[in-house]
Design a protein around this motif. Structure first.
Motif, PDB file in Angstrom:
ATOM      1  N   GLN A 100       0.835  -1.201   0.000  1.00  0.00           N
ATOM      2  CA  GLN A 100       0.000   0.000   0.000  1.00  0.00           C
ATOM      3  C   GLN A 100       0.873   1.256   0.000  1.00  0.00           C
ATOM      4  O   GLN A 100       0.567   2.227  -0.712  1.00  0.00           O
ATOM      5  N   MET A 101       1.937   1.245   0.789  1.00  0.00           N
ATOM      6  CA  MET A 101       2.859   2.381   0.814  1.00  0.00           C
ATOM      7  C   MET A 101       3.508   2.572  -0.555  1.00  0.00           C
ATOM      8  O   MET A 101       3.614   3.706  -1.047  1.00  0.00           O
ATOM      9  N   ARG A 102       3.912   1.473  -1.164  1.00  0.00           N
ATOM     10  CA  ARG A 102       4.535   1.530  -2.495  1.00  0.00           C
ATOM     11  C   ARG A 102       3.578   2.162  -3.493  1.00  0.00           C
ATOM     12  O   ARG A 102       3.963   3.059  -4.258  1.00  0.00           O
ATOM     13  N   GLN A 103       2.327   1.700  -3.479  1.00  0.00           N
ATOM     14  CA  GLN A 103       1.360   2.232  -4.424  1.00  0.00           C
ATOM     15  C   GLN A 103       1.103   3.711  -4.184  1.00  0.00           C
ATOM     16  O   GLN A 103       1.001   4.496  -5.125  1.00  0.00           O
ATOM     17  N   LYS A 104       1.025   4.116  -2.921  1.00  0.00           N
ATOM     18  CA  LYS A 104       0.821   5.526  -2.593  1.00  0.00           C
ATOM     19  C   LYS A 104       1.973   6.369  -3.130  1.00  0.00           C
ATOM     20  O   LYS A 104       1.765   7.442  -3.709  1.00  0.00           O
TER      21      LYS A 104
END
Length: 136
Positions: A100-104
């Motif tokens: 999720q952090m990567r996608q953000k």
């Protein structure tokens, strides 16, 4: 065995071995007359277990439990398996958070022109701005 022998055999540093001893994670070694630590095969196994458990993500407290189980002749493999599967669930949750952090971050990077302008949607977002740099 002395601490340098144990370090070579376990892949741990002498500093890490002393740290694990200080934290009570391993059975304290005997001391020779000159004060040097003298390790047994059991302590070598405990330290090897610690190194390997840390490598797969077990915390110090979880490692303490694993060493305790290692030293418990009455242990049940079901207890060890349950702790291992619990760690797997923790890791899976962490992987999900990281994805999720990567996608953000990818979304933020895509929103930024990446040019010579001072205007930066990434900075605005991270700073909590809800508009594009204009003051009210």
């Amino acid at each position: 065995m002395n601490i340098s022998d144990v370090a070579k055999k376990t892949g741990l540093t002498s500093k890490a071995i002393r740290f694990y001893e200080e934290k009570g994670l391993v059975t304290p070694p005997l001391r020779t007359d000159n004060g040097y630590r003298s390790y047994s095969a059991k302590q070598l196994e405990e330290l090897t277990l610690l190194r390997q458990a840390r490598q797969v993500g077990f915390s110090l407290d979880e490692c303490r439990e694993m060493v305790s189980l290692f030293n418990d002749p009455e242990r049940h493999s079901a207890d060890v398996k349950a702790r291992t599967l619990s760690k797997v669930r923790d890791i899976e949750a962490h992987i999900s958070e990281l994805q999720q952090m990567r996608q953000k971050l990818l979304d933020l990077a895509a929103s930024c022109p990446g040019d010579d302008s001072a205007e930066c949607p990434i900075i605005n977002h991270l700073a909590g701005c809800c508009h594009s740099g204009k003051s009210d």
